[in-house]
Design a protein around this motif. Structure first.
Motif, short mmCIF file in Angstrom:
data_model
loop_
_atom_site.label_atom_id
_atom_site.label_comp_id
_atom_site.label_asym_id
_atom_site.label_seq_id
_atom_site.Cartn_x
_atom_site.Cartn_y
_atom_site.Cartn_z
N LYS A 29 0.83 -1.21 0.00
CA LYS A 29 0.00 0.00 0.00
C LYS A 29 0.86 1.26 0.00
CE LYS A 29 -3.71 -2.19 2.57
NZ LYS A 29 -4.23 -2.45 3.89
N ARG A 30 0.26 2.38 -0.43
CA ARG A 30 0.92 3.69 -0.27
C ARG A 30 0.52 4.17 1.13
NH1 ARG A 30 -1.61 4.04 -5.02
NH2 ARG A 30 -3.12 5.56 -4.23
N VAL A 31 1.52 4.28 2.00
CA VAL A 31 1.22 4.50 3.43
C VAL A 31 1.77 5.85 3.90
CG1 VAL A 31 1.59 3.62 5.76
CG2 VAL A 31 1.27 2.01 3.88
N PHE A 54 -7.18 17.09 4.88
CA PHE A 54 -7.46 15.91 4.04
C PHE A 54 -8.45 16.30 2.95
CE2 PHE A 54 -5.64 13.88 7.66
CZ PHE A 54 -5.14 12.67 7.21
N HIS A 55 -8.29 15.68 1.77
CA HIS A 55 -9.30 15.76 0.71
C HIS A 55 -9.80 14.33 0.48
CE1 HIS A 55 -8.15 19.89 -0.22
NE2 HIS A 55 -6.89 19.50 -0.09
N ALA A 56 -10.78 14.18 -0.41
CA ALA A 56 -11.33 12.83 -0.62
C ALA A 56 -10.24 11.84 -1.02
CB ALA A 56 -12.44 12.87 -1.66
N GLU A 90 0.65 17.90 -2.33
CA GLU A 90 -0.41 16.92 -2.08
C GLU A 90 0.15 15.52 -2.31
OE1 GLU A 90 -4.15 17.44 -3.98
OE2 GLU A 90 -4.54 19.34 -2.94
N ILE A 91 -0.21 14.58 -1.46
CA ILE A 91 0.20 13.18 -1.65
C ILE A 91 -1.06 12.32 -1.63
CG2 ILE A 91 2.53 13.47 -0.68
CD1 ILE A 91 1.47 12.39 1.97
N ASP A 92 -0.94 11.09 -2.13
CA ASP A 92 -2.15 10.26 -2.28
C ASP A 92 -2.02 8.90 -1.58
OD1 ASP A 92 -0.20 9.33 -3.94
OD2 ASP A 92 -1.55 8.87 -5.61
#
Ligand SMILES: Cc1cc2nc3c(=O)[nH]c(=O)nc-3n(C[C@H](O)[C@H](O)[C@H](O)COP(=O)(O)OP(=O)(O)OC[C@H]3O[C@@H](n4cnc5c(N)ncnc54)[C@H](O)[C@@H]3O)c2cc1C
Length: 467
Positions: A206-208, A324-326, A336-338
């Motif tokens: 996962k991207r953690v 936080f965004h959606a 911004e990171i995802d």
């Protein structure tokens, strides 16, 4: 009260009933002391009170001893790879050493084995009511306490017993502290507090994003570096990441030698800076923020691997989360990171939901006001054990806190006037710090330097005898 007899466990149909309060039957336990919790602090409290001649009823909401170190407990904060952060000799109880062939930093399963052996060696289990949760502790009749219990989970009837004294040893690493962030409820990814992190499989592929740079946050970031497809590590400020070993010795042992030699703080800071310069060097070269404080001004982070993984590109250090965004997390530098998974390693707060906060003198923030982090002004028969965050292990400190309290209770019997004089000392000393200069945040509410703290306990013992 006299520290001579153990009236045995209360029976449901106890005949010695105190006058009913609110129509509740109260089983009077005479001189017996109640201990809440059978983790490190509760176990040592039971042992030390017994050794001073007191009868003890200990209530433990779980089904075994070991508290936080018992991974079977639903509130245990340990994860599969948890090892002690403090080294073996600076963690063990002073009268019960860990085996010589154990490593410097034992695994959590060994720590649990250690508590099980401690409980067996001192024959403590016969005093513990497992699966029993304390839900109310109320002062009555001057200095006595009504303790109401029920089966963990709320099953079965409530029972109230009256005790001569109470030791609260319910731990302070189980109630998650969760920061508030704008937009968190919109975020579509997975979020968890570190208390729910148990196994690296939870991170795999996962991207953690790991938020927080305490020892737990750094451990989880290091595991994410090896398991996740990407790891960002968000910290509010720059920190000093100390190696677990210095000159081939556990770092806390080297620090303790300097403390024993009474090397002044400034010199220790200078030595520490140089140790880091000679090992990891300039942290900003790795993209880590420059610490905004000197070493020893925040709780020490002992992690030899974090900087290594940053250096290998497996951890990307990032600043604080702005919102936080959606599908994204905005950082305070505008990036911004995802991440797919956010782990909040943001610490824990103490909780004493069974006690009126005014009893512990807690201000609006929930921080109790105690002397030696243990004794309660205005309540000479109440103590808290284990409410410390030292630069060493906690167990030794809980041991000496409970020896002090047992001696104080014994003094109340032998020389009540002396004990009363000591009570004034408790009030005068409330809120004293034993931590040098640390950042003023809830993370450091219970921070103590173990050498200063143990000296303060020793002085208190002398005062107790002299009063
Ligand atoms: C990841 C991690 C690493 C750590 N590493 C170290 C380390 O290296 N060295 C160190 O010294 N410390 C370390 N700690 C701190 C740890 O909290 C202490 O070692 C130790 O667990 C404190 O013991 P305690 O008995 O005070 O609290 P706990 O271990 O939390 O025990 C409290 C007990 O009280 C019981 N209880 C709570 N409420 C009630 C109630 N209402 N009724 C009945 N029972 C109740 C609980 O079930 C629990 O068994 C670490 C903590 C974490 C999270």
């Amino acid at each position: 009260m006299s520290p001579s007899t153990d009236p045995g466990r209360p029976e449901p149909d106890a005949t010695t009933l105190a006058p009913p309060r609110d129509a509740r039957p109260v089983s009077d336990r005479g001189d017996t002391v109640c201990v809440i919790g059978a983790g490190a602090s509760g176990l040592t409290a039971v042992k030390n009170l017994r050794e001073h001649g007191f009868g003890v009823d200990c209530y433990e909401r779980e089904t075994g001893v070991g508290g936080a170190w018992n991974w079977r407990h639903d509130r245990s904060p340990v994860y599969a790879s948890t090892h002690l952060i403090s080294s073996r000799p600076f963690t063990q109880f002073p009268d019960f050493p860990m085996p010589d062939d154990w490593p410097d930093y034992p695994h959590h399963s060994q720590v649990l084995t250690y508590f099980e052996r401690y409980a067996d060696h001192f024959d403590l289990r016969q005093h513990i009511w497992f699966g029993t949760e304390v839900i109310r502790v109320e002062p009555v009749d001057g200095d006595r306490w009504d303790v109401t219990t029920r089966s963990t989970g709320g099953y079965g009837p409530e029972r109230t017993s009256r005790y001569a004294a109470v030791v609260v040893a319910n731990g302070h690493n189980w109630s998650p502290k969760l920061p508030r962030y704008e937009g968190l409820e919109e975020f579509r990814g997975e979020i968890m507090h570190a208390s729910s992190y148990k196994d690296p499989a939870q991170l795999r592929g996962k991207r953690v994003l790991v938020v927080g740079a305490g020892n737990t946050g750094c451990d989880i970031a290091v595991e994410a570096a090896q398991q996740a497809s990407h790891c960002w590590h968000s910290t509010r400020r720059g920190y000093w990441y100390a190696p677990k070993y210095v000159l081939g010795r556990p770092a806390d042992q080297v620090n303790d030698t300097l403390l024993a030699l009474r090397v002044p703080l400034r010199v220790r800071q200078w030595l520490y800076h140089w140790t880091l310069r000679l090992t990891v060097g300039d942290l900003t070269r790795f993209g880590l923020p420059k610490p905004d404080h000197r070493v020893y001004e925040t709780h020490p982070i002992a992690n030899s691997q974090l900087v290594y993984h940053v250096g290998h590109g497996q951890i990307t250090p990032v600043p604080d989360v702005a919102r936080f965004h959606a599908k994204a997390v905005e950082l305070t530098d505008g990036r911004e990171i995802d991440p797919e998974l956010v782990v909040f390693a943001t610490g824990y707060l103490p909780r004493f939901e069974f006690l009126d906060p005014r009893v512990l003198g807690a201000d609006g923030s929930g921080r109790p006001r105690l002397w030696l982090n243990a004794l309660v002004p205005g309540h000479p028969t109440l103590a808290v054990a284990g409410l410390v965050q030292p630069d060493s292990g906690i167990f030794t400190l809980s041991h000496w806190q409970t020896v002090l309290f047992a001696r104080l209770l014994a003094l109340r019997v032998r020389r009540p006037e002396r004990a009363a004089a000591f009570a004034q000392r408790v009030t005068a000393g409330a809120g004293e710090r034993y931590s040098g200069k640390v950042k003023d945040s809830s993370r450091h509410w219970f921070e103590v330097g173990h050498a200063d703290y143990l000296r303060a306990i020793q002085r208190a013992m002398h005062e107790l005898e002299e009063k």
